[in-house]
Design an enzyme around this catalytic site. Structure first.
Site, PDB file in Angstrom:
ATOM      1  N   ARG A  27       1.986  25.982   1.553  1.00  0.00           N
ATOM      2  CA  ARG A  27       2.693  26.987   2.237  1.00  0.00           C
ATOM      3  C   ARG A  27       4.022  27.393   2.165  1.00  0.00           C
ATOM      4  O   ARG A  27       4.843  28.335   2.407  1.00  0.00           O
ATOM      5  CB  ARG A  27       2.291  27.369   3.755  1.00  0.00           C
ATOM      6  CG  ARG A  27       0.978  27.307   4.218  1.00  0.00           C
ATOM      7  CD  ARG A  27       0.709  27.214   5.752  1.00  0.00           C
ATOM      8  NE  ARG A  27       1.064  28.799   6.034  1.00  0.00           N
ATOM      9  CZ  ARG A  27       0.130  29.544   6.173  1.00  0.00           C
ATOM     10  NH1 ARG A  27      -1.324  29.424   5.927  1.00  0.00           N
ATOM     11  NH2 ARG A  27       0.610  30.789   6.519  1.00  0.00           N
ATOM     12  N   TRP A  74       9.300  27.668   3.548  1.00  0.00           N
ATOM     13  CA  TRP A  74       9.451  28.453   2.437  1.00  0.00           C
ATOM     14  C   TRP A  74      10.662  29.480   2.828  1.00  0.00           C
ATOM     15  O   TRP A  74      10.515  30.375   3.557  1.00  0.00           O
ATOM     16  CB  TRP A  74       8.230  29.297   1.972  1.00  0.00           C
ATOM     17  CG  TRP A  74       8.021  30.176   0.896  1.00  0.00           C
ATOM     18  CD1 TRP A  74       8.132  29.542  -0.483  1.00  0.00           C
ATOM     19  CD2 TRP A  74       8.914  31.389   0.554  1.00  0.00           C
ATOM     20  NE1 TRP A  74       8.284  30.433  -1.357  1.00  0.00           N
ATOM     21  CE2 TRP A  74       8.591  31.558  -1.017  1.00  0.00           C
ATOM     22  CE3 TRP A  74       8.940  32.294   1.287  1.00  0.00           C
ATOM     23  CZ2 TRP A  74       8.881  32.975  -1.544  1.00  0.00           C
ATOM     24  CZ3 TRP A  74       9.207  33.585   0.658  1.00  0.00           C
ATOM     25  CH2 TRP A  74       9.082  34.057  -0.498  1.00  0.00           C
ATOM     26  N   ASN A 100       7.194  30.998  11.405  1.00  0.00           N
ATOM     27  CA  ASN A 100       6.815  31.510  10.083  1.00  0.00           C
ATOM     28  C   ASN A 100       6.925  32.892   9.934  1.00  0.00           C
ATOM     29  O   ASN A 100       6.253  33.592  11.012  1.00  0.00           O
ATOM     30  CB  ASN A 100       5.191  31.114   9.873  1.00  0.00           C
ATOM     31  CG  ASN A 100       4.687  31.679   8.576  1.00  0.00           C
ATOM     32  OD1 ASN A 100       5.284  31.998   7.652  1.00  0.00           O
ATOM     33  ND2 ASN A 100       3.345  31.716   8.638  1.00  0.00           N
ATOM     34  N   GLY A 101       7.607  33.573   9.183  1.00  0.00           N
ATOM     35  CA  GLY A 101       7.417  35.199   9.133  1.00  0.00           C
ATOM     36  C   GLY A 101       9.163  35.459   9.089  1.00  0.00           C
ATOM     37  O   GLY A 101       9.852  34.809   8.673  1.00  0.00           O
ATOM     38  N   GLU A 480      -4.739  37.181 -16.168  1.00  0.00           N
ATOM     39  CA  GLU A 480      -4.850  36.049 -15.362  1.00  0.00           C
ATOM     40  C   GLU A 480      -4.435  34.815 -16.090  1.00  0.00           C
ATOM     41  O   GLU A 480      -3.772  33.800 -15.590  1.00  0.00           O
ATOM     42  CB  GLU A 480      -6.092  36.382 -14.815  1.00  0.00           C
ATOM     43  CG  GLU A 480      -6.784  34.839 -14.099  1.00  0.00           C
ATOM     44  CD  GLU A 480      -5.852  34.789 -12.784  1.00  0.00           C
ATOM     45  OE1 GLU A 480      -4.832  35.551 -12.333  1.00  0.00           O
ATOM     46  OE2 GLU A 480      -5.979  33.496 -12.233  1.00  0.00           O
ATOM     47  N   LYS A 484      -1.320  32.208 -14.819  1.00  0.00           N
ATOM     48  CA  LYS A 484      -1.782  30.917 -14.631  1.00  0.00           C
ATOM     49  C   LYS A 484      -0.640  30.186 -15.291  1.00  0.00           C
ATOM     50  O   LYS A 484       0.100  29.166 -14.836  1.00  0.00           O
ATOM     51  CB  LYS A 484      -3.174  30.245 -15.083  1.00  0.00           C
ATOM     52  CG  LYS A 484      -4.343  30.833 -14.176  1.00  0.00           C
ATOM     53  CD  LYS A 484      -4.219  30.221 -13.036  1.00  0.00           C
ATOM     54  CE  LYS A 484      -3.471  30.801 -11.879  1.00  0.00           C
ATOM     55  NZ  LYS A 484      -4.128  32.062 -11.143  1.00  0.00           N
ATOM     56  N   HIS A 503       1.325  49.231 -30.312  1.00  0.00           N
ATOM     57  CA  HIS A 503       2.277  50.277 -29.633  1.00  0.00           C
ATOM     58  C   HIS A 503       3.806  49.626 -29.169  1.00  0.00           C
ATOM     59  O   HIS A 503       4.257  50.186 -28.344  1.00  0.00           O
ATOM     60  CB  HIS A 503       1.570  50.791 -28.662  1.00  0.00           C
ATOM     61  CG  HIS A 503       0.516  51.647 -28.995  1.00  0.00           C
ATOM     62  ND1 HIS A 503       0.500  52.753 -29.772  1.00  0.00           N
ATOM     63  CD2 HIS A 503      -0.883  51.536 -28.815  1.00  0.00           C
ATOM     64  CE1 HIS A 503      -0.635  53.219 -30.105  1.00  0.00           C
ATOM     65  NE2 HIS A 503      -1.499  52.491 -29.691  1.00  0.00           N
TER      66      HIS A 503
HETATM   67  C1  F6R Z   1      -1.801  33.106  -8.222  1.00  0.00           C
HETATM   68  C2  F6R Z   1      -1.803  33.414  -6.827  1.00  0.00           C
HETATM   69  C3  F6R Z   1      -1.207  34.707  -6.185  1.00  0.00           C
HETATM   70  C4  F6R Z   1      -2.290  35.180  -5.311  1.00  0.00           C
HETATM   71  C5  F6R Z   1      -1.616  36.296  -4.337  1.00  0.00           C
HETATM   72  C6  F6R Z   1      -2.705  36.988  -3.261  1.00  0.00           C
HETATM   73  O1  F6R Z   1      -2.433  31.812  -8.683  1.00  0.00           O
HETATM   74  O2  F6R Z   1      -2.801  32.477  -6.165  1.00  0.00           O
HETATM   75  O3  F6R Z   1      -1.086  35.488  -7.140  1.00  0.00           O
HETATM   76  O4  F6R Z   1      -3.336  35.622  -5.573  1.00  0.00           O
HETATM   77  O5  F6R Z   1      -0.365  35.744  -3.767  1.00  0.00           O
HETATM   78  O6  F6R Z   1      -3.170  35.937  -2.369  1.00  0.00           O
HETATM   79  P1  F6R Z   1      -4.297  36.260  -1.829  1.00  0.00           P
HETATM   80  O7  F6R Z   1      -5.466  36.168  -2.453  1.00  0.00           O
HETATM   81  O8  F6R Z   1      -4.423  35.015  -0.725  1.00  0.00           O
HETATM   82  O9  F6R Z   1      -4.246  37.526  -0.766  1.00  0.00           O
END
Ligand code: F6R
Length: 607
Positions: A27, A74, A100-101, A480, A484, A503
């Site tokens: 997190r 974070w 958190n927040g 995607e 990644k 384009h």
């Molecule tokens: C990328 C990734 C993020 C989540 C995004 C949404 O690998 O994991 O882009 O997909 O932060 O997260 P969720 O699905 O938990 O709402």
């Protein structure tokens, strides 16, 4: 976005807090810290950087208490540093807070408190909470927290402990980000996420927005936003703690790529009757009348889940004939979306905590949409908000880069399409089901070829840019694949619809730009092949993901990644797997921190 954990019981708290933080580290990993009251003092240990730094600092220190709090950060307000690390004390040193927040009105609160003589030593918004609670505290910590939250604006889950409490107690509050209580044998836990608690208890209580909770040796109590005592249901989790371990794999991401055959199976198991074609879900029920009334389906998500939504559009439109709109949560909430009463809005989220997706779902519900959720985490916020839930049953996903959550979301979307089709009175033919049953085996086949990707990564890990191209439902797979690669290896990568190359992006092609092309199925195969030839004609290097042999590509590719063929609607689920493996091995080869890439966190609970 920050992990918080609390423990109160007969065991020594430090190892339990550190273990909880280890499971929450995905997190956020900018700094970590713990606090334990010992002999009338608040013992605080903090370290900038990852949890291992904190563990080093803790070595040799005896902190024998009976309760404590831990935090992994974070950064939102204030750079990652020892000074801004949590827990944070109030100016009088009476109590400690983990949070958190984001407290949105922290500037005005800080100004007021500073004017009243409260000192601040950090740049965080959290210190405002510490000083506010302290300013309201005269022996009853719960009341002090209640008064504090009445003044806070924003999204928060926080926990406080105070030296002057008459007995060991932890008070937590939730408004937005998740907060979960765990009930053990004579011990109480509190955490951002149940994975922190799985090793100790499977009985958890998800707090609602506005709830306050108080943990003591005797148990826990919960009050709602009106200050009334409430009973929240106890949820028994069936996640196996072993699922949250690496199980011999070098990284969680690799383990989770390998988990996919089983996860896909678990997502459709018991929901699809392959003989009768009947599709049903425990927690999602729509009548034929409700489905007939749907004018439009709105798919709301962020990041990888948004890519799943883009593929889902193809699936749902083809299976149901109902138009589908796909939106980023962060965009949808700030425009004025056209939603008709009775439309179906589906929030897609692995964590169920993503603030933007939650707000978009709320915006759709306010306009009269029926809400469904496709989610992996039982009891999370999107599942509480929705009228019905389709759980993905992927098991805990710890690696920050989403893999098995994505492919199981795609299976869930496909099943949702079948379900709606059935409710519309259209047949679910065998052909629509046959390849679904075959998916786990097909994905297992791709994963078994892991070594090839390691070798391929050896050719490409020094590239500085990549282009990913695909058409139709494989265009989102190109997006995607690019995501990644960029998030774990920090290589710039762009996904593009193959037909759009001419384009603009074709100007980028030269011998230093690898292009990953997805060329499967029948519908647009020839078109993608032509696009590959256009790249080759300009000295570009093509890596093709294809369900044909190299000859069928007519020399259009320098490297061929062969995948099994399934139906066009399910093929994206197979096609993404080699792209996950490729990104993984490129990142490993570059020595990147695969599971915890810089600047990212797994659950994005802030806007
Ligand atoms: C990328 C990734 C993020 C989540 C995004 C949404 O690998 O994991 O882009 O997909 O932060 O997260 P969720 O699905 O938990 O709402």
């Amino acid at each position: 976005m920050c992990g918080i954990v609390g423990y109160l019981g007969a065991r020594s708290p430090v190892p339990l807090l550190v273990d909880g933080l280890r499971r929450l580290e995905y997190r956020g990993y900018d700094s970590a810290g713990i606090v334990v009251p010992v002999n009338g003092r608040l013992e605080i240990v903090k370290a900038e950087g990852k949890l291992d730094r904190l563990v080093e600092v803790l070595q040799g220190r005896e902190l024998a208490g009976v309760y404590g709090l831990g935090h992994t950060r974070w950064a939102t307000h204030g750079i990652p540093s020892q000074r801004n690390a949590h827990p944070l004390l109030d100016a009088k040193g009476r109590l400690a807070v983990i949070h958190n927040g984001i407290i949105e009105n922290f500037v005005s609160l800080k100004k007021r408190l500073a004017g009243e003589g409260w000192d601040f030593v950090s740049d965080t918004d959290t210190e405002v909470i510490a000083n506010l609670v302290s300013s309201h505290f005269d022996g009853d910590l719960r009341v002090a927290v209640e008064r504090t939250v009445a003044e806070l604006e924003g999204m928060y889950a926080f926990a406080v402990l105070a030296l002057e409490s008459s007995e060991p107690e932890i008070v937590g509050a939730r408004s937005g980000p998740p907060l979960v209580l765990g009930r053990g044998d004579g011990e109480q836990f509190l955490a951002s996420d149940p994975t922190a608690l799985l090793a100790h208890t499977r009985e958890v209580v998800f707090l609602e927005n506005g709830d306050l909770a108080r943990l003591t040796a005797g148990g826990y109590e919960v009050w709602n936003s009106s200050g009334e005592p409430v009973e929240r249901p106890i949820v028994r989790l069936n996640w196996d703690p072993v699922q949250s371990e690496k199980g011999g794999f070098k990284h969680f991401m690799l383990k989770e790529i390998h988990d996919q055959p089983q996860a896909l199976q678990d997502t459709f198991a018991g929901r699809v009757d392959f003989e009768s074609g009947e599709v049903g879900f425990d927690a999602l029920e729509l009548t034929s009348q409700e489905v007939a009334a749907i004018d439009r389906i709105h798919l709301l998500a962020c990041g990888t889940s948004w890519h799943a939504a883009l593929v889902g559009k193809f699936m749902l439109e083809e299976l149901t004939g109902i138009p589908v709109e796909v939106d980023y949560g962060s965009e949808y909430r700030y425009r004025d979306p056209l939603v008709r009463e009775g439309d179906l809005a589906v929030g897609i989220s692995q964590s169920g905590e993503t603030a933007d997706t939650i707000s978009a779902m709320e915006a759709a519900a306010q306009r009269g949409a029926k809400l469904a959720a496709i989610c992996n985490v039982v009891g999370s916020q999107v599942t509480r908000l929705a009228d019905g839930v389709l759980y993905t049953h992927a098991g805990p996903e710890i690696g920050v880069a989403s893999t098995k959550a994505f492919t199981t979301q795609l299976v869930a979307l496909y099943m949702l399409g079948l379900y709606l089709r059935q409710r519309l009175g259209r047949p679910v033919e065998n052909a629509l089901l046959a390849d679904l049953a075959h998916l786990p085996q097909a994905v297992a086949g791709v994963v078994a070829g892991e070594r090839d990707f390691e070798e391929l990564a050896g050719h490409f890990f020094e590239a500085s840019d990549f282009l990913y191209i695909g058409r139709g439902a494989n265009y989102p797979i190109a997006l995607e694949g690019a995501l990644k690669l960029k998030e774990i290896s920090y290589i710039h990568a762009e996904g593009y619809p193959a037909g759009e190359m001419k384009h603009g992006p074709i100007a980028l092609i030269d011998k230093s730009l690898p292009v990953v092309a997805i060329a499967t199925g029948e519908r647009v195969f020839d078109k993608v092949l032509s696009n590959m030839q256009e790249v080759r004609a300009r000295d570009g290097i093509v890596l093709a993901v294809t369900d044909r042999d190299a000859e069928a590509l007519g020399g259009g590719a320098d490297h061929v990644i062969r995948v099994p063929r399934v139906s066009e609607l399910l093929q994206p689920i197979i096609n993404v797997v080699p792209l996950q493996l490729f990104a993984y091995f490129v990142a490993v080869r570059r020595g990147a921190d695969v599971d915890q890439p810089r600047n990212l966190a797994k659950s994005v609970t802030v806007e």
